[in-house]
Motif scaffolding. Structure first.
Motif, mmCIF file in Angstrom:
data_model
loop_
_atom_site.group_PDB
_atom_site.id
_atom_site.type_symbol
_atom_site.label_atom_id
_atom_site.label_comp_id
_atom_site.label_asym_id
_atom_site.label_seq_id
_atom_site.Cartn_x
_atom_site.Cartn_y
_atom_site.Cartn_z
ATOM 1 N N LEU A 16 0.655 -0.967 0.028
ATOM 2 C CA LEU A 16 0.747 -0.443 0.500
ATOM 3 C C LEU A 16 0.709 1.144 -0.078
ATOM 4 C CD1 LEU A 16 -2.234 -0.579 2.462
ATOM 5 C CD2 LEU A 16 -3.123 -0.983 -0.292
ATOM 6 N N LEU A 17 2.128 1.511 0.825
ATOM 7 C CA LEU A 17 3.274 2.515 0.874
ATOM 8 C C LEU A 17 3.899 2.704 -0.454
ATOM 9 C CD1 LEU A 17 4.198 2.035 3.922
ATOM 10 C CD2 LEU A 17 2.834 4.068 3.916
ATOM 11 N N ASP A 18 3.518 1.572 -0.905
ATOM 12 C CA ASP A 18 4.784 1.707 -2.795
ATOM 13 C C ASP A 18 3.886 2.258 -3.561
ATOM 14 O OD1 ASP A 18 7.038 1.395 -4.610
ATOM 15 O OD2 ASP A 18 5.692 -0.235 -5.263
ATOM 16 N N ASP A 19 2.677 1.048 -3.736
ATOM 17 C CA ASP A 19 1.676 2.106 -4.597
ATOM 18 C C ASP A 19 0.370 0.618 -4.123
ATOM 19 O OD1 ASP A 19 -0.086 2.379 -7.124
ATOM 20 O OD2 ASP A 19 1.670 1.224 -8.477
ATOM 21 N N PRO A 20 -0.512 1.345 -3.543
ATOM 22 C CA PRO A 20 -1.966 1.096 -3.693
ATOM 23 C C PRO A 20 -2.921 0.580 -4.677
ATOM 24 C CG PRO A 20 -2.004 3.035 -3.146
ATOM 25 C CD PRO A 20 -0.780 2.700 -3.083
ATOM 26 N N TYR A 21 -2.654 1.222 -6.253
ATOM 27 C CA TYR A 21 -3.542 0.918 -6.773
ATOM 28 C C TYR A 21 -3.896 -0.363 -7.350
ATOM 29 C CZ TYR A 21 -4.160 5.940 -6.904
ATOM 30 O OH TYR A 21 -4.404 7.025 -6.430
ATOM 31 N N PRO A 22 -2.996 -1.451 -7.052
ATOM 32 C CA PRO A 22 -2.971 -2.563 -7.520
ATOM 33 C C PRO A 22 -4.127 -3.218 -6.615
ATOM 34 C CG PRO A 22 -1.352 -2.493 -8.106
ATOM 35 C CD PRO A 22 -1.686 -0.791 -7.713
ATOM 36 N N ALA A 23 -4.147 -3.130 -5.586
ATOM 37 C CA ALA A 23 -4.618 -3.374 -4.262
ATOM 38 C C ALA A 23 -6.019 -2.795 -4.030
ATOM 39 C CB ALA A 23 -4.317 -3.410 -2.648
ATOM 40 N N TYR A 24 -6.419 -1.389 -4.559
ATOM 41 C CA TYR A 24 -7.722 -0.878 -4.949
ATOM 42 C C TYR A 24 -8.806 -1.574 -5.724
ATOM 43 C CZ TYR A 24 -5.548 2.500 -1.993
ATOM 44 O OH TYR A 24 -5.274 3.262 -0.023
ATOM 45 N N ALA A 25 -8.012 -2.159 -6.844
ATOM 46 C CA ALA A 25 -8.379 -2.793 -7.792
ATOM 47 C C ALA A 25 -9.198 -3.848 -7.897
ATOM 48 C CB ALA A 25 -7.678 -2.618 -9.126
ATOM 49 N N ARG A 26 -8.053 -4.445 -7.330
ATOM 50 C CA ARG A 26 -9.156 -6.328 -6.477
ATOM 51 C C ARG A 26 -10.366 -5.630 -5.624
ATOM 52 N NH1 ARG A 26 -5.371 -10.921 -3.719
ATOM 53 N NH2 ARG A 26 -6.480 -12.117 -3.205
ATOM 54 N N LEU A 27 -9.630 -5.487 -4.738
ATOM 55 C CA LEU A 27 -11.059 -4.510 -3.522
ATOM 56 C C LEU A 27 -12.145 -4.070 -4.416
ATOM 57 C CD1 LEU A 27 -8.979 -2.726 -1.090
ATOM 58 C CD2 LEU A 27 -10.107 -5.635 -0.811
ATOM 59 N N ARG A 28 -12.089 -3.561 -5.393
ATOM 60 C CA ARG A 28 -13.612 -2.555 -6.294
ATOM 61 C C ARG A 28 -13.930 -4.032 -7.080
ATOM 62 N NH1 ARG A 28 -9.872 1.464 -7.836
ATOM 63 N NH2 ARG A 28 -10.484 0.906 -9.284
ATOM 64 N N ARG A 312 -10.774 5.754 -8.654
ATOM 65 C CA ARG A 312 -10.777 5.439 -9.883
ATOM 66 C C ARG A 312 -11.422 4.282 -9.741
ATOM 67 N NH1 ARG A 312 -4.848 4.842 -10.909
ATOM 68 N NH2 ARG A 312 -3.761 6.659 -10.037
ATOM 69 N N ASP A 313 -12.784 4.971 -9.701
ATOM 70 C CA ASP A 313 -13.843 3.754 -10.076
ATOM 71 C C ASP A 313 -13.997 3.937 -11.098
ATOM 72 O OD1 ASP A 313 -15.997 1.897 -10.031
ATOM 73 O OD2 ASP A 313 -16.600 3.086 -7.196
ATOM 74 N N SER A 314 -14.415 2.835 -12.150
ATOM 75 C CA SER A 314 -15.068 2.708 -13.446
ATOM 76 C C SER A 314 -16.355 2.755 -13.710
ATOM 77 C CB SER A 314 -14.170 1.491 -14.352
ATOM 78 O OG SER A 314 -15.030 0.401 -13.105
ATOM 79 N N ALA A 315 -17.189 2.556 -12.198
ATOM 80 C CA ALA A 315 -18.575 2.763 -12.060
ATOM 81 C C ALA A 315 -18.239 3.882 -12.397
ATOM 82 C CB ALA A 315 -19.094 1.966 -10.708
ATOM 83 N N GLN A 316 -18.048 4.803 -11.492
ATOM 84 C CA GLN A 316 -18.026 6.729 -11.859
ATOM 85 C C GLN A 316 -17.024 7.842 -12.655
ATOM 86 O OE1 GLN A 316 -20.275 8.296 -9.943
ATOM 87 N NE2 GLN A 316 -19.779 10.734 -10.093
ATOM 88 N N GLN A 322 -7.202 6.886 -16.453
ATOM 89 C CA GLN A 322 -6.232 6.804 -17.355
ATOM 90 C C GLN A 322 -6.676 8.885 -16.781
ATOM 91 O OE1 GLN A 322 -4.676 6.097 -20.157
ATOM 92 N NE2 GLN A 322 -4.936 4.239 -19.360
ATOM 93 N N PHE A 323 -5.382 9.314 -17.298
ATOM 94 C CA PHE A 323 -5.869 10.805 -16.974
ATOM 95 C C PHE A 323 -6.076 11.881 -18.311
ATOM 96 C CE2 PHE A 323 -3.424 15.085 -17.137
ATOM 97 C CZ PHE A 323 -3.445 15.601 -15.583
ATOM 98 N N ASP A 324 -7.244 12.643 -17.843
ATOM 99 C CA ASP A 324 -7.751 12.736 -19.282
ATOM 100 C C ASP A 324 -8.916 13.865 -18.695
ATOM 101 O OD1 ASP A 324 -9.672 12.911 -21.364
ATOM 102 O OD2 ASP A 324 -11.049 11.180 -21.136
ATOM 103 N N LEU A 325 -8.201 15.042 -19.357
ATOM 104 C CA LEU A 325 -8.751 16.574 -19.054
ATOM 105 C C LEU A 325 -9.600 16.746 -19.556
ATOM 106 C CD1 LEU A 325 -5.193 18.817 -19.419
ATOM 107 C CD2 LEU A 325 -6.402 17.378 -17.236
ATOM 108 N N THR A 326 -10.768 15.793 -20.364
ATOM 109 C CA THR A 326 -11.171 16.121 -20.841
ATOM 110 C C THR A 326 -13.010 15.233 -20.592
ATOM 111 O OG1 THR A 326 -11.861 14.175 -22.776
ATOM 112 C CG2 THR A 326 -10.871 15.924 -23.274
ATOM 113 N N ARG A 327 -12.281 14.824 -19.196
ATOM 114 C CA ARG A 327 -13.763 13.984 -18.396
ATOM 115 C C ARG A 327 -14.289 15.512 -17.701
ATOM 116 N NH1 ARG A 327 -12.393 9.913 -16.654
ATOM 117 N NH2 ARG A 327 -10.277 9.331 -16.541
ATOM 118 N N ASP A 328 -15.096 15.336 -17.136
ATOM 119 C CA ASP A 328 -15.583 16.487 -15.971
ATOM 120 C C ASP A 328 -15.278 15.137 -14.390
ATOM 121 O OD1 ASP A 328 -16.908 17.756 -13.843
ATOM 122 O OD2 ASP A 328 -19.042 17.484 -14.419
ATOM 123 N N ALA A 329 -14.109 16.063 -14.112
ATOM 124 C CA ALA A 329 -13.439 15.366 -12.491
ATOM 125 C C ALA A 329 -13.885 15.931 -10.960
ATOM 126 C CB ALA A 329 -12.241 15.569 -12.674
#
Length: 394
Positions: A16-28, A312-316, A322-329
């Motif tokens: 989690l300290l190094d890179d939590p995003y793979p764990a978050y994707a698995r949890l979701r 980072r939830d794809s449902a939202q 992806q870093f995308d400036l065309t989205r409404d963030a």
């Protein structure tokens, strides 16, 4: 009937300290609500659940017990660890210094002067300089001192205070050396507060200290809230500045959108806050037996609202990784939600999106991170780059 919470005993805190995003994707994907025994918390990783929890402070309380709270031992009980009406009263006391009109009419000129001064230091160091250390950190520190109402505080001192308080908040093992350092830092901050309170020029100033004093905030609450502001007000803006430059370097097509006028610097700010959430998690105490996402959570349990995962939830958010400036963030949860949404969010938006980023890219042609792939990001409760060497066309 709510189901028993799945156990995520595979969660590795070092990862989690190094890179939590793979764990978050698995949890979701597997268990958006899961019990993590190593941390004795229920991890909430989906956007909708995180959003709803923040809208229900009756069930999910910010009021931690003093005997179990590292934050309270570190700094006292700030408004972040209170519910309404106490939270609202203290927030309202601070509000005049943080409203958009105050930022526009009072603070932006100070922010711009600070930005130009530290930009000169970065430029003098030349290509290869560390933007995080030479610009983002001192810029955030000087702005923070001004807004709080502290005098003659160096960026190095402010960073020491902030990092030490954050270590205290994370001192779940009770390391006595950490507690000794937090005691030292709180005494130093109290001394700076005393100096501000005794200064006649600050009586009617539009600072946090002045506004809380005028509102009748107790001395104990004022000091706890200043310590809270020091701990959070350094890391979030400095990390978002560095992350924004990193993102525009790692995704050059997105930078072209800004340069062509198709996207704005405010768009960069919002998408960066979503994509690299500087605050990744905050806890809530469950006041009664309840359920989240069909999963039972017992009274007195602690839930970890993982806003970095929610963002980072794809449902939202379509193509959320992806870093995308065309989205409404703008629906991101980087500043929280509901009654506890970050009180300084308008300050951050202005000092970064309106001042720091446009100035950096106007004054340093072709500004970019030297090697985005090797940038040292760290943390999951608070996450950001620890350095960002940059170059530009002299």
């Amino acid at each position: 009937m709510p189901m028993k919470a799945p156990t995520a005993d595979w969660i590795d805190t070092a990862q989690l300290l190094d890179d939590p995003y793979p764990a978050y994707a698995r949890l979701r994907a597997e268990s958006p609500v899961a019990y993590v025994p190593r941390l004795n918390r229920y991890f909430i990783s989906g956007y909708r659940d995180c959003f709803d929890i923040e809208m229900d402070q009756d069930t999910f309380s910010s009021y931690e017990r003093a005997e179990t709270s590292t934050m309270l031992r570190t700094m006292g009980r700030p408004l972040l660890r209170k519910d309404d009406p106490q939270h609202k009263a203290e927030r309202n006391a601070m509000a005049p210094a943080l409203r958009p009109i105050a930022v526009k009419k009072h603070w932006n000129s100070a922010f711009e002067a600070n930005a130009r001064r530290h930009l000169d230091s970065l430029r003098a160091a030349g290509p290869g300089a560390d933007l995080f250390r030479l610009f983002a950190v001192p810029y955030a520190a000087d702005n923070l001192s001004a807004v709080i109402g502290l005098h003659d505080i160096t960026p190095e001192q402010m960073m020491d205070w902030s990092h030490t308080l954050i270590r205290g908040i994370g001192n779940v093992t009770g390391d006595p050396e950490v507690w000794a350092e937090t005691t030292r830092v709180c005494a130093e901050i109290d001394g700076a507060i005393d100096a501000a309170l005794s200064s006649s020029r600050d009586t009617d100033a539009l600072t946090l200290i002045s506004q809380m004093t005028q509102a009748g905030t107790s001395d104990e609450d004022l000091r706890a809230n200043v310590r809270l502001t020091v701990s959070g007000g350094m890391n979030e803006p400095s990390h978002v500045i560095a992350s924004a430059v990193w993102c525009l370097s790692a995704f050059p097509a997105q930078r072209e959108l800004v340069e062509s006028g198709q996207s704005t610097w405010r768009d960069v700010f919002e998408e960066t806050a979503r994509f690299h959430s500087p605050v990744g998690m905050y806890p809530r105490r469950v006041t009664r037996d309840t359920s989240v996402g069909g999963v039972a959570i017992p009274r007195d349990a602690t839930v970890a609202v993982i806003v970095a995962s929610a963002n980072r939830d794809s449902a939202q958010f379509e193509n959320a990784d992806q870093f995308d400036l065309t989205r409404d963030a703008t629906s991101h949860l980087a500043f929280g939600n509901g009654t506890h949404i970050c009180a300084g969010n308008w300050v951050a938006r202005s000092m970064i999106g309106d001042i720091a980023l446009p100035l950096l890219y106007d004054e340093l042609p072709d500004l970019r991170a030297i090697d985005p792939d090797t940038t040292d990001y760290h943390g999951w409760v608070f996450r950001g780059a620890r350095s960002l060497p940059v170059t530009w066309t002299p």
